[in-house]
Design an enzyme around this catalytic site. Structure first.
Site, PDB file in Angstrom:
ATOM      1  CG  MET A   1       7.859  23.638  -1.136  1.00 16.44           C
ATOM      2  SD  MET A   1       6.558  24.499  -2.020  1.00 16.44           S
ATOM      3  CE  MET A   1       5.707  25.342  -0.706  1.00 16.44           C
TER       4      MET A   1
ATOM      5  NE  ARG B   1      -2.422  -8.188   7.757  1.00 17.02           N
ATOM      6  CZ  ARG B   1      -3.038  -8.592   8.874  1.00 17.02           C
ATOM      7  NH1 ARG B   1      -3.686  -9.737   8.912  1.00 17.02           N
ATOM      8  NH2 ARG B   1      -3.035  -7.818   9.937  1.00 17.02           N
TER       9      ARG B   1
ATOM     10  CE  LYS C   1      -0.219  -0.274   5.022  1.00 18.48           C
ATOM     11  NZ  LYS C   1      -0.951  -0.868   6.150  1.00 18.48           N
TER      12      LYS C   1
HETATM   13  C1  LIG Z   1      -0.075  -1.790   6.816  1.00 18.67           C
HETATM   14  C2  LIG Z   1      -0.585  -3.048   7.294  1.00 18.67           C
HETATM   15  C3  LIG Z   1       0.275  -4.132   7.518  1.00 18.67           C
HETATM   16  C4  LIG Z   1       1.784  -4.034   7.448  1.00 18.67           C
HETATM   17  O1  LIG Z   1       2.268  -3.527   8.667  1.00 18.67           O
HETATM   18  P1  LIG Z   1       3.838  -3.332   8.938  1.00 18.67           P
HETATM   19  O2  LIG Z   1       3.884  -2.817  10.328  1.00 18.67           O
HETATM   20  O3  LIG Z   1       4.296  -2.306   7.939  1.00 18.67           O
HETATM   21  O4  LIG Z   1       4.487  -4.632   8.763  1.00 18.67           O
HETATM   22  C5  LIG Z   1      -0.297  -5.354   7.854  1.00 18.67           C
HETATM   23  N1  LIG Z   1      -1.621  -5.483   7.981  1.00 18.67           N
HETATM   24  C6  LIG Z   1      -2.474  -4.452   7.809  1.00 18.67           C
HETATM   25  C7  LIG Z   1      -3.931  -4.652   7.986  1.00 18.67           C
HETATM   26  C8  LIG Z   1      -1.989  -3.201   7.489  1.00 18.67           C
HETATM   27  O5  LIG Z   1      -2.838  -2.188   7.329  1.00 18.67           O
END
Ligand SMILES: *Cc1c(COP(=O)(O)O)cnc(C)c1O
Length: 381
Positions: free
Chosen positions: A320, A228, A47
């Site tokens: 800036m 994740r 993301k």
């Molecule tokens: C952004 C996000 C992650 C990743 O988190 P990190 O701390 O960057 O590893 C995992 N799960 C969800 C739902 C997130 O929004």
């Protein structure tokens, strides 16, 4: 040998750029794998333009390394990836509006369901098209952001049962403070309660997941069958204490060149507000980067950069588009000299964590803020 693979912007005149090293992603993925059982898969989170590293380029690289699914925040990110030919399953970690669901199905994205209204609309679309649509359910076990409350999830699933064009093959949650062992344990207990209950009710899931970067390194019980990681993929530590248990390599460096160099007398003011006055005869260099590029104004008179293998302080306010540094103590600095604002030069390093500490934020924001005006240059090794 550095091999330049691709640049996002073909022509750029200003000598300010970000280098993204694919070999760091490879290294960090391997480091993460050392903490996982073989059956646990990795869903890197890409993301926010892959935390500023470039959504499409990073995603393509991760897929080339065997990654089988990616986590995104928005439908727009999914559209961009699909239009650029990324074919792996894309999981939307954010909430979606009912109006976005046609697009979700059209682009073959996997949405997160957090309420019945969205689930019903998705089922309706699937029914009209005579297809089955995959989705996952997010359980709120204590994050308080999105998701079905853990106390209501079992009932929620009983209602979903009637929506027979949906295939709910994932169940997940998110930790509010993975650094807090006790609260993480409470969230895990709640999640396992929901998961166990659903199993007893006859539900099966292809994906069960909960761990972000910090949780995955800290607690194996958070792994289930998918993790994740975001920040750690990019080689940045979500918390300092992790340095003791895992080595990560930052993928991004931010560099520029000195575009103006001058000698000024003692007592000379530098930049807006004259917050810095030279205490001696000084050599001041101007860098073509500023808060308009994500180099925070809060680094005024606080930040440092690396020039010719030495640290040089940021003096005066960050503007800036420009920032001044004091190079009086560094011999032989010349116009066009390369300057490192984030990353390594020689034995010295400036980390996203350092910039975050100095500017009162978190390393996540440092990376995401690096602006679209800065070209990303990709290399491998
Ligand atoms: C952004 C996000 C992650 C990743 O988190 P990190 O701390 O960057 O590893 C995992 N799960 C969800 C739902 C997130 O929004």
């Amino acid at each position: 040998m550095e091999q330049i693979i691709e640049t996002k912007i073909k022509k750029y005149s200003r000598p300010t750029w970000a280098e993204v090293d694919f070999s760091s992603f490879r290294f960090n993925l391997n480091q993460i794998k050392r903490f996982l059982s073989p059956e646990v898969k990795i869903m890197p989170v890409v993301k926010a333009d892959a935390y500023g590293h470039g959504l499409v380029e990073v995603s393509n690289y991760l897929v080339s390394q065997g990654i089988e699914q990616l986590g995104i925040a928005t439908v727009d990110e999914g559209i961009e990836l699909r239009e650029k030919g990324v074919g792996v399953p894309l999981f939307i970690l954010g909430n979606v509006f009912p109006e976005e669901l046609e697009t979700v199905v059209e682009y073959n994205l996997i949405p997160t369901l957090c309420n019945l209204e969205v689930a019903k609309r998705l089922d309706e679309i699937a029914r009209e098209k005579n297809i089955f649509v995959k989705a996952e359910v997010k359980v709120d076990t204590g994050m308080g952001r999105i998701g079905v409350l853990y106390t209501e999830t079992l009932d929620f699933f009983l209602k979903l049962k009637e929506l027979n064009h949906l295939v709910i093959d994932g169940l997940w949650t998110h930790f509010a403070s993975a650094e807090d062992e006790e609260f993480t344990r409470i969230q895990l207990l709640r999640f396992n309660f929901v998961f166990g209950g659903l199993k007893q009710l006859g539900f099966n899931f292809y994906h069960i997941h909960s761990a972000n970067s910090l949780a995955l390194f800290r607690n194996k019980e958070t792994h289930f069958n998918l993790v994740r990681p975001g920040l750690s993929i990019y080689g940045v530590y979500p918390e300092n204490s992790l340095r003791e248990i895992v080595e990560l390599k930052p993928a991004m460096s931010l560099k520029t060149r000195i575009v103006f160099l001058k000698r000024v007398s003692q007592g000379y003011p530098i930049s807006y507000g004259r917050t810095f006055i030279t205490s001696r005869e000084s050599i001041i260099a101007t860098l073509p980067i500023g808060y308009g590029d994500g180099y925070s104004w809060l680094l005024s008179n606080k930040g440092r950069v690396i020039v010719k293998g030495n640290y040089a302080p940021v003096v005066g306010r960050v503007c800036m588009d420009q920032t001044m540094i004091d190079v009086t103590d560094i011999p032989g600095v010349s116009l066009g000299e390369e300057v490192v604002l984030l990353g390594r030069q020689g034995g010295l390093e400036i980390t996203a964590e350092e910039l975050a500490n100095l500017s009162g934020t978190i390393p996540y924001e440092i990376l995401c803020r690096i602006g679209s005006r800065i070209p990303r240059i990709y290399k491998d090794g």
